[in-house]
Design an enzyme around this catalytic site. Sequence first.
Site, short mmCIF file in Angstrom:
data_model
loop_
_atom_site.label_atom_id
_atom_site.label_comp_id
_atom_site.label_asym_id
_atom_site.label_seq_id
_atom_site.Cartn_x
_atom_site.Cartn_y
_atom_site.Cartn_z
CG HIS A 55 -1.97 1.05 1.42
ND1 HIS A 55 -3.10 0.95 1.98
CD2 HIS A 55 -2.16 2.14 0.73
CE1 HIS A 55 -3.70 2.04 1.63
NE2 HIS A 55 -3.32 2.63 1.02
CD GLU A 125 -6.47 3.79 -0.07
OE1 GLU A 125 -6.91 3.90 1.14
OE2 GLU A 125 -5.53 4.33 -0.49
CG HIS A 212 -5.61 3.00 5.71
ND1 HIS A 212 -6.85 2.96 6.03
CD2 HIS A 212 -5.57 3.39 4.60
CE1 HIS A 212 -7.51 3.73 5.17
NE2 HIS A 212 -6.69 4.13 4.02
CG ASN A 215 -5.36 5.46 10.67
OD1 ASN A 215 -4.39 4.58 10.78
ND2 ASN A 215 -5.69 6.40 11.50
CG ASP A 243 2.89 7.29 10.45
OD1 ASP A 243 2.14 6.88 11.34
OD2 ASP A 243 2.30 8.23 9.59
CG HIS A 246 -1.71 7.23 9.77
ND1 HIS A 246 -0.51 7.75 9.37
CD2 HIS A 246 -2.69 7.48 8.80
CE1 HIS A 246 -0.61 8.48 8.14
NE2 HIS A 246 -1.93 8.24 7.88
CG ASP A 269 -1.75 5.61 3.09
OD1 ASP A 269 -1.87 5.32 1.75
OD2 ASP A 269 -2.58 5.75 3.71
CB ALA A 304 -3.33 13.38 2.47
N GLY A 305 -2.30 10.09 3.40
CA GLY A 305 -1.16 9.04 3.60
C GLY A 305 -0.27 9.72 4.63
#
Length: 383
Positions: A55, A125, A212, A215, A243, A246, A269, A304-305
């Site tokens: 992803h 996605e 994810h 999320n 990370d 998230h 992501d 956004a990612g």
Amino acid sequence: MIIKNGKVLVDSEFSLRDVVIKDSKICGYNLDGLMDNQVIDAEGMYVLPGFIDVHTHGGNGIDTNLADKEELNKLSEFFATKGVTGYLPTILTDTHERTCEIVEMVGNTIKEQKEGSKILGIHMEGPFLSHEFKGAMPDDLIVDCSLEKLMEYEVRSNNNIKTITVAAENTGVQELIRYAVAKGIIVSLGHSGATYEDCMMCIEEGANRITHTFNGMRQLHQHQPSILGAALESDVYCEAICDGLHLHPGIVRLMIKTKGIDRVIGITDSVMAAGLPDGKYKLGVNDIVVINGDARLVHGDSRAGSTLTMDKALKNIMEFTRLPLEESIKMLTINPAKMLKIDRNKGSLDIDKDADIVIMDKDMNVIYTIVEGKIVYNNNLID
């Protein structure tokens, strides 16, 4: 090729041994009688299976929705510097016409690809998602499930659609899941506010992954377990963006304790800003801004990612969980390989598997990346 003197991960244990590669495969661990081969001296280093990112929306200034073949090849080269040996370019929800163009471009790139990390297929996605939990997905481009559209994506991609994320409440979703599973496409549930019952029904139809996890979905409630209840109770694989933004480290530990580490998949992501400084970027049709490494929509309050890379994900997983390297790395190697049903050839360093290897130093920096027996990244300044 011979990799000498390294700490090689085989059967979840490290041992000092040599790795012999022939015709893109791992053919043994014994050097007897071998001469005049290309040799990598991995003394003091870890010899690991290559990372598989299922992803990712891009990195190093390249967005998978906006890229051409040359840019996608450059993205593969960038990912190789992070230890990635295989990945799925992830297509953000876009217009039907543009999505057809993108998957066709990726499919053509797969046929001709020679350098960097190997493109293993396409992750779509969307566009069959939830309006309420769209996240960074463009609301006006989310549509009801359509077998006709999915079939066209298959044809245009030269049958390279590997996985697709759908919302369990999207109209026509069960029929689409049945079709996808019959065609060998892995179905993931995500961007969803569906009930627990609807999610479990989709899982019974063959959905096998959660996009994810935690999320872009309705959260867990004791009276309405929703998608998270179904994810944690069932045997589906759960993606995790490790990370530190998230998911709180405690949630990562909880997910592993609930699911078992063999059912959790580390993903990035990542967006085009991965590997680059803060600033303004694109994510498909969206304008995004990165501040302190955190990517968000310019217009809206949604993440956004991420700007995560797979080498950093491994370090984070080890830090968050305190699990040893030989356990943590499963989330980036054999688990995604099993989910994609390619573990006969990838995901571990067993004999007769593809020689997809990352060699890291004691500080977990990527020194070599090898894809099917070919060195695609070399950061060893001694060579």
